[in-house]
Design a protein around this motif. Structure first.
Motif, mmCIF file in Angstrom:
data_model
loop_
_atom_site.group_PDB
_atom_site.id
_atom_site.type_symbol
_atom_site.label_atom_id
_atom_site.label_comp_id
_atom_site.label_asym_id
_atom_site.label_seq_id
_atom_site.Cartn_x
_atom_site.Cartn_y
_atom_site.Cartn_z
ATOM 1 N N PRO A 55 -0.479 47.238 8.836
ATOM 2 C CA PRO A 55 -0.010 45.876 9.072
ATOM 3 C C PRO A 55 1.513 45.804 9.153
ATOM 4 O O PRO A 55 2.230 46.486 8.422
ATOM 5 N N LEU B 208 2.494 41.419 6.366
ATOM 6 C CA LEU B 208 1.073 41.209 6.646
ATOM 7 C C LEU B 208 0.227 42.033 5.678
ATOM 8 O O LEU B 208 0.631 43.112 5.239
ATOM 9 N N ASP C 255 -5.036 39.863 6.450
ATOM 10 C CA ASP C 255 -4.476 39.197 7.634
ATOM 11 C C ASP C 255 -4.938 39.898 8.906
ATOM 12 O O ASP C 255 -5.346 39.246 9.885
ATOM 13 N N LYS C 256 -4.854 41.236 8.905
ATOM 14 C CA LYS C 256 -5.261 41.988 10.093
ATOM 15 C C LYS C 256 -6.750 41.806 10.382
ATOM 16 O O LYS C 256 -7.172 41.695 11.532
ATOM 17 N N LEU D 246 1.557 43.128 15.904
ATOM 18 C CA LEU D 246 1.298 42.838 14.493
ATOM 19 C C LEU D 246 1.099 44.125 13.693
ATOM 20 O O LEU D 246 0.624 44.091 12.564
ATOM 21 N N ALA E 219 1.444 36.326 10.155
ATOM 22 C CA ALA E 219 1.324 36.898 11.494
ATOM 23 C C ALA E 219 2.107 36.070 12.504
ATOM 24 O O ALA E 219 2.828 36.617 13.354
#
Length: 428
Positions: free
Chosen positions: A132, A136, A140-141, A165, A228
């Motif tokens: 990430p 992040l 989140d990913k 990202l 993000a």
């Protein structure tokens, strides 16, 4: 006893699919692209559904010392002696992928100009290489990946967002290998075979920007975690660009691609007396929309003998998309096939197969399915409404109930979607 015409047609379609998969096997296509050993160390890294099989092919043909690590999807492991194989989740990343990626990046730290890094990259690497970007989290990913998969965005668009990202995609892994020599061997699973779209281009320069990624997010109304969005809006997620001096000693080779697989399937069709026509190796769009177009072409062949007379087979590859609106089991290939069946409405003499060459369509351990002229009639006889299944994005359940799923297990390669429409001559 002579097999029935239906059995023969189904078998021929499966033979074409099997030939397409066989043509993309790393053991066949990887060895011709290997360089001589370097003065220094040889480090092997990689990610993707085919990466373990690629590692095995490399081990079997490499004359000198070798070490490394590749990450593949659960169930796609191939035993290796010198290269470590780590399994992780696809299509949504997991902690195993995150930990393996950290170790993989550590292998290319501190190398010299005498060393050689061989990167084995194939489809699926976008989810398996997990690092990430700033601020992040893995969660989140995971959220972004799930949202992208449901959005209807093309693979190129999804990978643009993923690159910006990430702390390893978009050329960042390639830059980390500097000053070593870098050879990237690619198996393409993307329309157009653009290296920066295969596994989101971890070792190649990226021509897109954070602004491009934000435009895609806006276009498909994708909800992003705050961290993000902040990463994209700040420009801090910018990728390594072509011409970066850290990629000066990088060579990229495409070792197999959808077109090669389609050509192998065409040879099988030709030998069986069906003239093959490869329409495209890079069809994109909503699965059900692509199905309507190919159904229209099929009708023209059946009714008018144009643009090709029967018997023939229409072959195509690429990667379609599905915008999820229902609660079914998804699968872009089976969604295409069900929409094709509805549009053909039982047209006599037409059979079809649609499947993913990696053996997994969507999140199911099912490659795809077969369509016959009586598919809809058999469904209705079981009380199944084909349109309802399509509306619910539940084509896997539809074909599984009919016994028409194509199940082959992990194929250890990935050149994306395979579609074949077999058209017999009109009966007298």
């Amino acid at each position: 006893m002579t097999p029935s015409p239906v059995t023969q047609q189904r078998a021929l379609l499966r033979q074409m699919f099997d030939a397409a998969v066989a043509a993309a096997q790393p053991a066949l296509c990887l060895p011709p692209h290997l360089p001589p050993p370097p003065k220094g160390r040889t480090i092997v890294i990689g990610a993707g559904k085919a990466s373990a099989a690629m590692a095995r092919a490399l081990e079997d043909h490499w004359p000198g010392p070798l070490e490394g690590l590749v990450i593949t999807r659960y169930g796609y492991e191939v035993p290796c002696q010198r290269i470590e194989i780590v399994q992780a989740a696809h299509p949504v990343p997991d902690a195993a992928g995150l930990q393996a990626t950290q170790r993989l990046r550590g292998l290319v730290t501190g190398l010299s100009a005498d060393d050689l890094v061989i990167a084995l990259i194939s489809g699926g690497g976008s989810s398996l290489l997990v690092a990430p970007g700033a601020d992040l989290t893995l969660q989140d990913k995971q959220a972004v990946n799930a949202a992208l998969l449901a959005s209807g965005a093309s693979i190129s668009e999804m990978n643009c967002v993923r690159r910006h990202l990430s702390d390893i995609k978009g050329g960042r892994l390639g830059a980390a290998c500097h000053p070593a020599q870098l050879l990237t061997l690619l198996i393409s699973d993307v329309p157009g075979d653009n290296p920066m779209d295969i596994a989101s281009g971890p070792t190649v320069g990226d021509t897109t920007s954070c602004a491009d990624a934000l435009a895609i997010i806006t276009r498909y109304q994708i909800k992003l975690p705050p961290a993000a969005r902040a990463l994209l809006e700040s420009g801090a997620g910018e990728t390594v660009k072509p011409g970066d001096p850290r990629l000066a000693h990088s060579v990229v080779k495409l070792i197999t691609a959808p077109q090669i697989a389609l050509q192998s399937a065409a040879q099988v069709a030709q030998a069986a007396g069906f003239r093959p026509h490869i329409l495209s190796d890079s069809l994109e769009g909503e699965s059900r929309d692509v199905a309507k177009v190919l159904a229209g072409m099929t009708h023209q062949v059946v009714r008018q003998g144009q643009p090709f007379p029967a018997p023939c087979v229409l072959l195509s590859g690429g990667e379609t998309t599905v915008t999820l609106r229902g609660t079914g089991r998804g699968g872009r290939n089976v969604e295409f096939l069900l929409a094709l069946g509805i549009a053909l409405a039982g047209t006599p003499g037409v059979y079809a197969l649609a499947a993913d060459t990696d053996g997994v369509d969507g999140a199911e351990e099912i490659a795809g399915a077969l369509l016959t002229p009586d598919t809809l009639a058999r469904a209705w006889a079981l009380g199944m409404n084909p349109r309802s299944y399509l509306d619910n994005n539940d084509a896997h359940s539809f074909f599984q109930a009919l016994g028409d799923s194509v199940v082959c297990g992990p194929t250890l390669t990935n050149v994306n979607d395979f579609r074949a429409i077999l058209i017999n001559p009109p009966t007298a």
